[in-house]
Design a protein around this motif. Structure first.
Motif, PDB file in Angstrom:
ATOM      1  N   ASP A 117       0.804  -1.216   0.000  1.00 44.38           N
ATOM      2  CA  ASP A 117       0.000   0.000   0.000  1.00 44.38           C
ATOM      3  C   ASP A 117       0.847   1.282   0.000  1.00 44.38           C
TER       4      ASP A 117
ATOM      5  N   HIS B 140       0.654   3.476  -2.437  1.00 41.68           N
ATOM      6  CA  HIS B 140      -0.344   4.468  -2.838  1.00 41.68           C
ATOM      7  C   HIS B 140       0.242   5.782  -3.358  1.00 41.68           C
TER       8      HIS B 140
ATOM      9  N   ASP C 101      -1.260  -2.335  -4.306  1.00 43.72           N
ATOM     10  CA  ASP C 101      -1.676  -0.936  -4.166  1.00 43.72           C
ATOM     11  C   ASP C 101      -0.478   0.019  -4.154  1.00 43.72           C
TER      12      ASP C 101
ATOM     13  N   HIS D  23      -6.567  -1.063  -6.092  1.00 39.86           N
ATOM     14  CA  HIS D  23      -6.283   0.243  -6.718  1.00 39.86           C
ATOM     15  C   HIS D  23      -5.399   0.074  -7.958  1.00 39.86           C
TER      16      HIS D  23
ATOM     17  N   HIS E 268      -3.113  -9.458  -1.779  1.00 38.23           N
ATOM     18  CA  HIS E 268      -3.403  -8.108  -1.291  1.00 38.23           C
ATOM     19  C   HIS E 268      -4.458  -8.112  -0.184  1.00 38.23           C
TER      20      HIS E 268
ATOM     21  N   HIS F  21      -3.901  -4.129   2.176  1.00 36.56           N
ATOM     22  CA  HIS F  21      -5.298  -3.744   1.952  1.00 36.56           C
ATOM     23  C   HIS F  21      -5.929  -2.910   3.070  1.00 36.56           C
TER      24      HIS F  21
ATOM     25  N   HIS G 111      -4.421  -1.444   5.588  1.00 34.61           N
ATOM     26  CA  HIS G 111      -3.471  -0.439   6.085  1.00 34.61           C
ATOM     27  C   HIS G 111      -3.317  -0.520   7.608  1.00 34.61           C
TER      28      HIS G 111
HETATM   29 ZN    ZN Z   1      -4.557   0.242  -0.062  1.00 29.35          ZN
END
Ligand code: ZN
Length: 242
Positions: free
Chosen positions: A8, A10, A36, A63, A115, A149, A151
């Motif tokens: 993640d 991001h 992600d 994502h 994930h 996923h 976080h």
């Molecule tokens: Zn995420």
């Protein structure tokens, strides 16, 4: 071998670079990414290129696949959907193809990577409880499953003959007889109340897993998010880690 486990990111390049610096200092020579890499943050291409440059063993996040255009935006909240729609036209074709090519699950040595959840990798469910993690453990034969996923960093251990339990230590040794469900937390958008970037270090020799928290220049990322016209909430949440 010492492994660095990321999840993640991001689109948060400052957090990614800070985490990679610390992982390398601690001897990480191989990197895994639980998905992600894009979404929410202002640097999708540079984060993908950094991950690709590491020759990461990776899996796809929701994502990633939405940004690549392979899953619909129906299940995304409005800020997430806005960020995906902002990301899509920016992605270079090689980077889009990279995201599209990622598997839903993969194995990296003794670690199973997915994930969201091994029971249904394409349903993008959140596993947030010991009970949920124990149910997921039925879907892999043994060893360690690492996810992202939510976080939320989390470790659930089940020793044969005992109930699954939460491991609260920042550093712990993997017992060969036990089964583990581990959430690696989020590099680029932590949500456990600690704004520092989160990642995992796994020393295969000593079988030690260690959560690392790494400060980074949150203000710089917030300025980029605001300059890009992304929802302000995506900037403000970074400083509170929620
Ligand atoms: Zn995420």
């Amino acid at each position: 071998m010492i492994l660095g486990v990321l999840s993640d990111v991001h689109g948060n390049l400052e957090a990614l670079e800070a985490v990679l610096g610390v992982l390398r200092d601690k001897g990480a020579a191989r990197f895994l990414c639980c998905g992600d890499t894009v979404g929410y943050g202002p640097d999708p291409n540079r984060c993908i290129e950094a991950i690709r440059g590491l020759d990461c063993v990776g899996v796809a996040g929701n994502h990633d696949l939405a940004a690549a255009g392979t899953i619909p935006l129906r299940s995304f909240n409005s800020a997430a959907a806005v960020a995906i729609l902002w990301t899509q036209p920016l992605l270079t074709e090689p980077n889009r193809l990279y995201l599209e090519s990622l598997p839903l699950t993969t194995e990296a040595g003794p670690l199973l990577m997915v994930h969201s959840s091994p029971s249904a990798p394409d349903h993008w469910e959140y596993v947030l409880t010991v009970r949920g993690a124990a149910a997921e453990m039925k879907h892999y034969p043994g060893g360690v499953c690492v996810v992202g996923h939510s976080h939320q960093p989390m470790v659930v251990e089940r020793i044969p003959g005992e109930a699954a339990r939460l491991v609260r230590d920042q550093s712990f040794v993997i017992r060969p007889e036990a089964k583990y469900f581990i959430n690696a937390g989020s590099v680029g958008q932590p949500r456990d109340g600690d704004a520092r970037a989160c990642c995992l270090l796994f020393d295969e020799g000593s079988q030690t897993m260690t959560f690392l928290r790494v400060p980074y220049d949150i203000g710089a990322v917030q300025r980029k998010i605001r300059a890009a016209g992304l929802p302000d909430y995506l900037a403000s949440r970074l400083e509170v880690g929620r």
